[in-house]
Structure formats: C-alpha cells, structure tokens
Design an enzyme around this catalytic site. Structure first.
Site, mmCIF file in Angstrom:
data_model
loop_
_atom_site.group_PDB
_atom_site.id
_atom_site.type_symbol
_atom_site.label_atom_id
_atom_site.label_comp_id
_atom_site.label_asym_id
_atom_site.label_seq_id
_atom_site.Cartn_x
_atom_site.Cartn_y
_atom_site.Cartn_z
ATOM 1 N N GLY A 36 -13.485 -48.474 27.098
ATOM 2 C CA GLY A 36 -13.992 -48.193 28.429
ATOM 3 C C GLY A 36 -13.070 -47.231 29.150
ATOM 4 N N THR A 37 -13.254 -47.122 30.448
ATOM 5 C CA THR A 37 -12.387 -46.272 31.260
ATOM 6 C C THR A 37 -11.111 -47.027 31.591
ATOM 7 O OG1 THR A 37 -13.373 -47.140 33.277
ATOM 8 C CG2 THR A 37 -14.339 -45.134 32.380
ATOM 9 N N MET A 38 -10.203 -46.355 32.288
ATOM 10 C CA MET A 38 -9.101 -47.072 32.907
ATOM 11 C C MET A 38 -9.716 -48.075 33.896
ATOM 12 S SD MET A 38 -6.600 -43.921 33.883
ATOM 13 C CE MET A 38 -7.651 -43.569 35.273
ATOM 14 N N CYS A 43 -11.124 -50.828 33.539
ATOM 15 C CA CYS A 43 -12.363 -51.519 33.200
ATOM 16 C C CYS A 43 -12.088 -52.943 32.734
ATOM 17 C CB CYS A 43 -13.162 -50.748 32.153
ATOM 18 S SG CYS A 43 -12.474 -50.879 30.497
ATOM 19 N N ASP A 95 -3.455 -53.451 21.917
ATOM 20 C CA ASP A 95 -3.811 -52.930 23.235
ATOM 21 C C ASP A 95 -3.311 -51.491 23.351
ATOM 22 O OD1 ASP A 95 -5.092 -53.291 25.692
ATOM 23 O OD2 ASP A 95 -3.201 -53.696 26.722
ATOM 24 N N GLU A 96 -3.854 -50.753 24.308
ATOM 25 C CA GLU A 96 -3.527 -49.327 24.483
ATOM 26 C C GLU A 96 -3.726 -48.585 23.158
ATOM 27 O OE1 GLU A 96 -3.157 -48.478 27.472
ATOM 28 O OE2 GLU A 96 -2.291 -50.171 28.546
ATOM 29 N N ALA A 97 -4.812 -48.946 22.463
ATOM 30 C CA ALA A 97 -5.043 -48.410 21.118
ATOM 31 C C ALA A 97 -5.308 -46.906 21.120
ATOM 32 C CB ALA A 97 -6.216 -49.146 20.463
ATOM 33 N N GLN A 98 -5.654 -46.364 22.283
ATOM 34 C CA GLN A 98 -5.851 -44.905 22.347
ATOM 35 C C GLN A 98 -4.566 -44.154 22.017
ATOM 36 O OE1 GLN A 98 -5.866 -46.857 25.032
ATOM 37 N NE2 GLN A 98 -4.459 -46.029 26.550
ATOM 38 N N VAL A 141 -1.215 -37.016 27.177
ATOM 39 C CA VAL A 141 -0.572 -38.205 27.729
ATOM 40 C C VAL A 141 0.558 -37.777 28.649
ATOM 41 C CG1 VAL A 141 0.681 -40.322 27.183
ATOM 42 C CG2 VAL A 141 -1.134 -39.514 25.655
#
Ligand SMILES: [Zn+2]
Length: 215
Positions: free
Chosen positions: A9-11, A13, A86-89, A170
C-alpha cells in the site's frame, strides 16, 4: 501449504500496524516469528508503527542472505515458525528470492510488508520482485486520505513543502532543516498536479486564484 504474502500500500496505510498485529496473534498462540526489517523509523533492529507499538527485529543489510540467515538460526537450535519482513520495499530483489526459498524449502509462511511505489510512482525493486513472486498480494485498504478527502493512492516527496518528482529513490530527511525532505500521501489527481496540502492551502489563500468547486 506455506505461502509468500505481500501486503502492500501507500505510506500510512497501516502496514507496520498489521505486521505487529500478525506477530501478536501468532505469539499469543505460542508461535515464534523471525522478524526482518530495514530502515524502520524507530531505528536499527526495530519494527514500529505510527501508533506507537514497537518490537525487536533483525536489521537487514546490503548483501545479507535471508535464507542462509534462517538456516543458520534454525541449525543452531533457534526457532522460527513464520517470517515477517517489514519495509520490504527496501530489500534487494535477490533478498525477495531468498524469502521465496524460505517458503518453498523451509516450509515457513513469509509475510512481507511494503510500500508499492516510490514518490515518482515507480515500483520499488523489492516490491516489484514481490509482485512477481508472491503467492498472494494483498492491497491494504486502510483509508489513508489525500488532503482533498479522496483515498490516497500515491506517495509524494516534498522538499521545503514543494512536491518533487526527481531525486534518489530513498532519502531520509532531517526534520529540523528548512529544506527538509518530507513525504505526503495524495490521490493520483493531486499527485499528477503536484498539489500537496501546503500548496493547496497557499493557492486557496491567493487572491490570484478563483475559487473552484471541490468536485
Ligand atoms: Zn486529492
């Protein structure tokens, strides 16, 4: 059958909140998770949510082999019944492949959480690889809202309050500087128009701009 699930999703979310909820529900049933994260807002080795909850996590670094890490952990008598990333992006595509191997070869469920696209509306490499490999992609519909009230579907980066569409993928900003880098979630319409809450407010106060209907 174990699976690789990508919650995206977005930030804002609610991804990290859901990650913590999954962790809580499973530990209440006596299960133990291996929690990976990268560049969490709460600092190294933490998984946190904006609602203030936090838990310890393993900080992923460049070149770290997540599959090998788990095999090593298990072979030394450690326990892992499932995996959260988490933060998998921010993970490298090959690290997503390693997570898929954890599912297939170790038989563990892997729950990955990440932002789908960056401030230029382009897929993060880690998120792209998750879309390619996941057994299931769940788009989180927690209602992050644009300033106009529409559902926020896109991430904007601001520098000094103005939306920018160029720069490194980033960037972590220093909140105390005038040229501070910030982030804001917008609907696509306002992302395309580069209209943040601040610029909309300024435009509304400007005598040069005729009032427009909110529709
Ligand atoms: Zn909007």
């Amino acid at each position: 059958m174990s699976e690789l699930v990508f919650f995206c999703g977005t930030m804002d979310c609610g991804k990290s909140t859901l990650a913590l909820q999954i962790e809580h529900n499973r530990s209440a049933r006596g299960l133990q998770g291996m929690i990976f994260t990268r560049d969490d807002r709460a600092g190294e080795g933490k998984l946190s949510s904006r609602l203030g909850l936090v838990t310890d996590a393993v900080e992923v670094t460049d070149g770290m082999d997540l599959y090998a890490y788990l095999v090593e952990h298990l072979s030394q008598g450690g326990r892992a019944d499932y995996v959260i990333a988490d933060e998998a992006q921010f993970l490298a595509p090959e690290q997503i492949d390693q997570l898929a191997r954890v599912v297939d070869d170790l038989g563990l469920d892997v729950y990955a959480f990440g932002i789908t696209t960056d401030f230029r509306t382009k897929l993060f490499p880690g998120s792209q690889r998750l879309v390619e490999l996941a057994d299931r992609v769940e788009v989180l519909q927690v209602e992050a809202l644009c300033w106009c009230g529409a559902r926020a579907t896109h991430n904007a980066r601001t520098v000094g309050g103005q939306m920018v569409v160029e720069g490194a993928q980033v960037v972590v900003g220093d909140v105390n500087q005038a040229d501070t880098v910030g982030y804001e979630v917008l609907c696509r319409r306002h992302h395309r128009r580069r209209m943040t809450a601040a610029s909309a407010h300024a435009a509304a106060l400007s005598p040069d701009v005729l009032p427009v209907s909110p529709a």
